[in-house]
Design an enzyme around this catalytic site. Structure first.
Site, PDB file in Angstrom:
ATOM      1  N   CYS A   2      17.466  -3.317   6.280  1.00 19.45           N
ATOM      2  CA  CYS A   2      18.851  -3.719   6.508  1.00 19.45           C
ATOM      3  C   CYS A   2      19.633  -2.524   7.053  1.00 19.45           C
ATOM      4  O   CYS A   2      19.412  -1.384   6.657  1.00 19.45           O
ATOM      5  CB  CYS A   2      19.557  -4.218   5.256  1.00 19.45           C
ATOM      6  SG  CYS A   2      18.793  -5.661   4.536  1.00 19.45           S
ATOM      7  N   ARG A  29      15.986  -1.791  11.612  1.00 23.47           N
ATOM      8  CA  ARG A  29      15.955  -1.848  10.150  1.00 23.47           C
ATOM      9  C   ARG A  29      15.767  -3.266   9.624  1.00 23.47           C
ATOM     10  O   ARG A  29      15.664  -3.487   8.412  1.00 23.47           O
ATOM     11  CB  ARG A  29      17.252  -1.261   9.572  1.00 23.47           C
ATOM     12  CG  ARG A  29      17.546   0.143  10.038  1.00 23.47           C
ATOM     13  CD  ARG A  29      18.788   0.661   9.396  1.00 23.47           C
ATOM     14  NE  ARG A  29      18.578   0.869   7.983  1.00 23.47           N
ATOM     15  CZ  ARG A  29      18.081   1.968   7.445  1.00 23.47           C
ATOM     16  NH1 ARG A  29      17.753   2.979   8.216  1.00 23.47           N
ATOM     17  NH2 ARG A  29      17.908   2.069   6.154  1.00 23.47           N
ATOM     18  N   TRP A  79      17.034  -7.536   6.721  1.00 20.80           N
ATOM     19  CA  TRP A  79      15.610  -7.759   6.477  1.00 20.80           C
ATOM     20  C   TRP A  79      15.570  -8.458   5.123  1.00 20.80           C
ATOM     21  O   TRP A  79      15.906  -7.861   4.103  1.00 20.80           O
ATOM     22  CB  TRP A  79      14.851  -6.432   6.431  1.00 20.80           C
ATOM     23  CG  TRP A  79      13.368  -6.621   6.367  1.00 20.80           C
ATOM     24  CD1 TRP A  79      12.510  -6.855   7.405  1.00 20.80           C
ATOM     25  CD2 TRP A  79      12.546  -6.600   5.185  1.00 20.80           C
ATOM     26  NE1 TRP A  79      11.224  -6.987   6.949  1.00 20.80           N
ATOM     27  CE2 TRP A  79      11.221  -6.835   5.591  1.00 20.80           C
ATOM     28  CE3 TRP A  79      12.803  -6.425   3.821  1.00 20.80           C
ATOM     29  CZ2 TRP A  79      10.155  -6.884   4.698  1.00 20.80           C
ATOM     30  CZ3 TRP A  79      11.739  -6.471   2.932  1.00 20.80           C
ATOM     31  CH2 TRP A  79      10.439  -6.690   3.368  1.00 20.80           C
ATOM     32  N   ASN A 103      22.668  -2.780   1.659  1.00 22.35           N
ATOM     33  CA  ASN A 103      21.284  -2.451   2.007  1.00 22.35           C
ATOM     34  C   ASN A 103      20.608  -1.996   0.727  1.00 22.35           C
ATOM     35  O   ASN A 103      21.029  -1.012   0.124  1.00 22.35           O
ATOM     36  CB  ASN A 103      21.268  -1.316   3.048  1.00 22.35           C
ATOM     37  CG  ASN A 103      19.899  -0.675   3.184  1.00 22.35           C
ATOM     38  OD1 ASN A 103      18.882  -1.327   2.972  1.00 22.35           O
ATOM     39  ND2 ASN A 103      19.867   0.606   3.536  1.00 22.35           N
ATOM     40  N   GLY A 104      19.573  -2.729   0.300  1.00 18.45           N
ATOM     41  CA  GLY A 104      18.863  -2.341  -0.919  1.00 18.45           C
ATOM     42  C   GLY A 104      18.604  -3.558  -1.782  1.00 18.45           C
ATOM     43  O   GLY A 104      18.658  -4.697  -1.302  1.00 18.45           O
ATOM     44  N   GLU A 486      -5.727   3.173  11.287  1.00 17.06           N
ATOM     45  CA  GLU A 486      -4.468   3.150  12.034  1.00 17.06           C
ATOM     46  C   GLU A 486      -4.565   2.178  13.219  1.00 17.06           C
ATOM     47  O   GLU A 486      -3.618   1.431  13.496  1.00 17.06           O
ATOM     48  CB  GLU A 486      -4.131   4.582  12.490  1.00 17.06           C
ATOM     49  CG  GLU A 486      -2.918   4.736  13.371  1.00 17.06           C
ATOM     50  CD  GLU A 486      -1.605   4.232  12.766  1.00 17.06           C
ATOM     51  OE1 GLU A 486      -1.558   3.927  11.565  1.00 17.06           O
ATOM     52  OE2 GLU A 486      -0.642   4.126  13.533  1.00 17.06           O
ATOM     53  N   LYS A 490      -2.140  -1.080  13.660  1.00 16.42           N
ATOM     54  CA  LYS A 490      -1.317  -1.237  14.871  1.00 16.42           C
ATOM     55  C   LYS A 490      -1.504  -2.613  15.468  1.00 16.42           C
ATOM     56  O   LYS A 490      -0.541  -3.298  15.794  1.00 16.42           O
ATOM     57  CB  LYS A 490      -1.735  -0.159  15.873  1.00 16.42           C
ATOM     58  CG  LYS A 490      -0.642   0.425  16.672  1.00 16.42           C
ATOM     59  CD  LYS A 490       0.100   1.561  16.029  1.00 16.42           C
ATOM     60  CE  LYS A 490       0.674   1.251  14.696  1.00 16.42           C
ATOM     61  NZ  LYS A 490       1.300   2.358  14.026  1.00 16.42           N
ATOM     62  N   GLU A 493       0.030  -5.402  13.270  1.00 16.78           N
ATOM     63  CA  GLU A 493       1.486  -5.511  13.187  1.00 16.78           C
ATOM     64  C   GLU A 493       2.124  -5.939  14.486  1.00 16.78           C
ATOM     65  O   GLU A 493       3.124  -6.650  14.466  1.00 16.78           O
ATOM     66  CB  GLU A 493       2.133  -4.242  12.624  1.00 16.78           C
ATOM     67  CG  GLU A 493       2.105  -3.030  13.499  1.00 16.78           C
ATOM     68  CD  GLU A 493       2.818  -1.824  12.870  1.00 16.78           C
ATOM     69  OE1 GLU A 493       3.798  -1.995  12.154  1.00 16.78           O
ATOM     70  OE2 GLU A 493       2.358  -0.696  13.122  1.00 16.78           O
ATOM     71  N   HIS A 509     -21.658  -3.218   3.616  1.00 14.57           N
ATOM     72  CA  HIS A 509     -21.362  -3.521   2.212  1.00 14.57           C
ATOM     73  C   HIS A 509     -20.424  -4.715   2.089  1.00 14.57           C
ATOM     74  O   HIS A 509     -19.757  -4.871   1.070  1.00 14.57           O
ATOM     75  CB  HIS A 509     -20.763  -2.290   1.525  1.00 14.57           C
ATOM     76  CG  HIS A 509     -21.731  -1.145   1.458  1.00 14.57           C
ATOM     77  ND1 HIS A 509     -22.810  -1.128   0.607  1.00 14.57           N
ATOM     78  CD2 HIS A 509     -21.804  -0.004   2.185  1.00 14.57           C
ATOM     79  CE1 HIS A 509     -23.493  -0.020   0.797  1.00 14.57           C
ATOM     80  NE2 HIS A 509     -22.901   0.683   1.762  1.00 14.57           N
ATOM     81  N   LYS A 611      11.638  -1.150  10.464  1.00 10.35           N
ATOM     82  CA  LYS A 611      11.119   0.206  10.685  1.00 10.35           C
ATOM     83  C   LYS A 611      11.236   1.072   9.442  1.00 10.35           C
ATOM     84  O   LYS A 611      10.368   1.882   9.150  1.00 10.35           O
ATOM     85  CB  LYS A 611      11.884   0.851  11.841  1.00 10.35           C
ATOM     86  CG  LYS A 611      11.412   2.236  12.157  1.00 10.35           C
ATOM     87  CD  LYS A 611      10.929   2.348  13.563  1.00 10.35           C
ATOM     88  CE  LYS A 611      10.207   3.652  13.814  1.00 10.35           C
ATOM     89  NZ  LYS A 611       8.772   3.467  13.926  1.00 10.35           N
TER      90      LYS A 611
HETATM   91  O1  M6R Z   1       9.296   6.053   7.698  1.00 15.77           O
HETATM   92  P1  M6R Z   1       7.939   6.191   7.086  1.00 15.77           P
HETATM   93  O2  M6R Z   1       7.029   7.011   7.927  1.00 15.77           O
HETATM   94  O3  M6R Z   1       7.980   6.661   5.673  1.00 15.77           O
HETATM   95  O4  M6R Z   1       7.372   4.714   7.071  1.00 15.77           O
HETATM   96  C1  M6R Z   1       6.167   4.414   6.446  1.00 15.77           C
HETATM   97  C2  M6R Z   1       5.617   3.106   6.954  1.00 15.77           C
HETATM   98  O5  M6R Z   1       6.495   2.058   6.681  1.00 15.77           O
HETATM   99  C3  M6R Z   1       5.357   3.146   8.468  1.00 15.77           C
HETATM  100  O6  M6R Z   1       4.501   4.192   8.775  1.00 15.77           O
HETATM  101  C4  M6R Z   1       4.756   1.818   8.968  1.00 15.77           C
HETATM  102  O7  M6R Z   1       3.514   1.601   8.382  1.00 15.77           O
HETATM  103  C5  M6R Z   1       4.659   1.887  10.482  1.00 15.77           C
HETATM  104  N1  M6R Z   1       5.862   1.394  11.076  1.00 15.77           N
HETATM  105  C6  M6R Z   1       3.537   1.146  11.032  1.00 15.77           C
HETATM  106  O8  M6R Z   1       3.453   1.306  12.412  1.00 15.77           O
END
Ligand code: M6R
Length: 616
Positions: A2, A29, A79, A103-104, A486, A490, A493, A509, A611
């Site tokens: 948010c 956000r 969000w 926000n929270g 990773e 990617k 998401e 396994h 984000k």
């Molecule tokens: O702001 P941060 O690096 O602490 O965020 C952690 C994760 O939310 C962030 O790395 C998230 O997994 C990525 N947006 C994925 O691409």
């Protein structure tokens, strides 16, 4: 999660426009819904909300023949946590007299809601935020000032939140926060005051930023400088001031179609700036200070905990591996959401490193707090200067990735790992830190990365063959295992396709059961343990899986064809290079970008995500 934004000013600027621009910048956000509440010339609070992105809200306002003008407005981009994505749950929450954005999370929502309902309060949304509106109003209506009403309400709620409150008959905004980010902006040329969840929204509006600490209430008017108070009503000095360091040039995506694409392609330049900063620029001081701090004998350091979430956790896995390989100091790499609740074994001679792009991730902040209470030395590898993580750390190494707008982390990851690499080298070499060798290694990565990005067309061509497949299993060994994790994250998401990252040796396994003609194995073959990874790949081939192999170039002479699709990279067979995993990771970023593009998803704002994850 948010974004909140607020404006109070004079007649030279329309507050509604400031809020809309701020919400557009804060959309990373959360983008489930957006809303604005503004005070008109009759001192009425008018609210407009819409489900979905900020653009929908803008379109609604454009439909309005009389474009609203106001000198006091608040806005929110959501969000969703409590309550489905619906207009009634969009913020601001308003009761005619007061309006709030939040926000929270209010953790004692149900208890407070029952209490208010027993007093006859009717709720019009399913959000936790509305509780704060009614609580504040209860005190305000009984004669408390707006500031005192906010304080009383805030004292009753549990959990981490930031609020911004306005009243229809007052020219003031009240802001307060616990852990969640909040910044107040001022400018030197006009009588105006701004509030935001992120300084990013204030670029071009405010040149001075004020950061209130937790549980400090800010009273913002046009007559006076911002006033700060403790919850007991006493004046407070618990805030810090900083000049705005971001610029307009940080805002756009240039000639690129997506921010993610721009952010992938700008990595070599960022790496160049990064190395200059730490070896020749202002960052030299941090290197010297860190060298001093780490100039204790290695046996004096217990363990190094590396704690983070999501992509940053993958960076932590790589950095942990670098530290263990070079210094042989044991590391403990943990997901922040697990670490904070597992009663971790912490000793005062341990070091805790927190990795985060935003510096506002709730679980990472809680883990940091835990380590500080246990008297550990805490270090943050963080992108956003002055974020909560940054402010609460004993020592910071900034990643200098610039603003990352794409929700999927790309350049932030690369610079997190590089910054961790710097830490690992200083830890190992201390006073003897070999800057030239370090620079050489980083430049080697830089050049390879540039060449890799020049070959983006090859990756796009492979993506065009594979984008519609059922799923993707990324495999790698050693430092390529976190790259596999990773890569899978990617593609999940941004392309909304099922993907898994596995240590190559683990495939048999269990996950090998998933392999068939529609399943793609993206096999990353480093130079170490090449043959072993090759055997794992053969196991996939034997089960008719589709293979996209990424391997050192030298090997192409021995074995010209590895998988159904091959991408050879310039690494000498048998000679592993510290930073090569980052080069491969860039290829994975490109691959997921092209797959997502071909699948037609919303690349920069993938569904259900935000984000900055400021709730646990
Ligand atoms: O702001 P941060 O690096 O602490 O965020 C952690 C994760 O939310 C962030 O790395 C998230 O997994 C990525 N947006 C994925 O691409």
């Amino acid at each position: 999660m948010c974004g909140i934004v607020g404006y109070l000013g004079n007649a030279n600027r329309n507050g509604v426009d400031v809020i809309l621009e701020g919400l557009t910048r804060l959309e990373y956000r959360g983008y489930d819904s957006a809303g604005i509440c503004f005070r008109n010339e009759k001192s009425e609070l008018l609210t407009i909300k819409s489900v979905g992105k900020v653009q929908n809200l803008k379109s609604l306002l454009e439909l309005n023949k009389n474009r609203p003008i106001s000198n006091m407005a608040i806005g929110h981009t959501r969000w969703a946590t409590h309550g489905e994505v619906a207009e009634k749950n969009a913020h601001p929450h308003v009761n005619g007299k007061l309006a709030i954005v939040h926000n929270g999370i209010i953790e004692n929502l149900y208890e407070l809601k029952s209490y208010l309902q027993a007093e006859g309060v009717q709720f019009s949304s399913d959000t936790d935020s509305e509780v704060f509106l009614h609580l504040t109003y209860k005190f305000f209506n009984s004669g408390a000032s707006l500031k005192d009403a906010v304080i009383e309400a805030f004292k009753l709620i549990k959990g981490n939140s930031a609020f911004l409150v306005i009243a229809h008959d007052l020219q003031e905004m009240i802001a307060i926060k616990r852990v969640a980010p909040l910044v107040i902006g001022r400018n030197s040329y006009q009588s105006e005051v701004f509030v935001s969840s992120d300084p990013f929204a204030l670029i071009g509006y405010a040149d001075q930023l004020l950061f209130p600490e937790d549980e400090v209430v800010a009273v913002l008017t046009l007559e006076e400088e911002p006033q700060f108070f403790e919850l007991n009503g006493a004046a407070s000095k618990r805030f810090s001031t900083q000049n705005q360091q971001m610029h307009y040039s940080d805002l756009g995506k240039g000639s690129y179609e997506h921010f993610m694409q721009k952010e992938i392609f700008e990595q070599p330049l960022l790496i160049k700036n990064w190395i200059h900063h730490y070896l020749e620029g202002q960052g030299k001081k941090s290197v010297e200070e860190l060298t001093k701090l780490l100039s204790i004998r290695p046996e004096k350091i217990g363990r190094i905990h590396l704690v983070a979430c999501g992509t940053a956790w993958h960076a932590a896995l790589l950095i942990g591996d670098m530290i263990e390989r070079t210094s042989r100091i044991p590391t403990n790499v943990q997901l922040a959401s697990e670490f904070r609740y597992k009663n971790p074994i912490l000793h005062a001679n341990d070091i805790a490193i927190f990795i985060s792009q935003s510096g506002e991730t709730a679980d990472t902040l809680a883990a940091q707090e835990l380590c500080k209470r246990a008297d550990l030395f805490t270090l943050a590898i963080v992108n956003v200067a002055n974020s909560t993580l940054y402010r609460n750390s004993h020592f910071n190494l900034l990643t200098h990735a610039g603003i990352e707008v794409g929700v999927a982390s790309t350049k932030a990851f690369t610079l997190q790992v590089l910054t961790g690499y710097l830490f690992s080298k200083i830890l190992k070499e201390r006073e003897g830190f070999d800057r030239n060798q370090f620079k050489h290694n980083v430049y080697e990565l830089l050049q390879n990365m540039e060449r890799g990005l020049d070959r983006a067309g090859e990756i796009a061509a492979i993506a065009s063959e594979l984008y519609s497949k059922k799923g993707f299993i990324f495999t790698g060994r050693g430092p390529y295992f976190p790259i596999a994790l990773e890569g899978a994250l990617k593609i999940k998401e941004i392309a909304y396709v099922h993907a898994e990252g596995y240590a190559a040796g683990e495939l048999k396994h269990g996950p090998i059961a998933l392999i068939d003609e529609e399943m793609v194995n993206i096999a990353i073959l480093g130079s170490e343990l090449f043959e072993k990874t090759l055997s794992n790949m053969e196991e996939v081939r034997a089960r008719k899986g589709i293979i996209f192999a990424i391997a050192p170039k030298e090997f192409s002479e021995v074995r010209p064809r590895l998988g159904n699709h091959d991408f050879y990279f310039p690494l000498e067979y048998g000679k592993e290079v510290d930073l090569n995993p980052l080069y491969v990771s860039t290829l994975m970023q490109l691959f997921s970008y092209y797959v997502a593009k071909m699948r037609g998803t919303d690349i920069d704002k993938p569904r259900n995500l935000a984000k900055s994850v400021t709730v646990e």
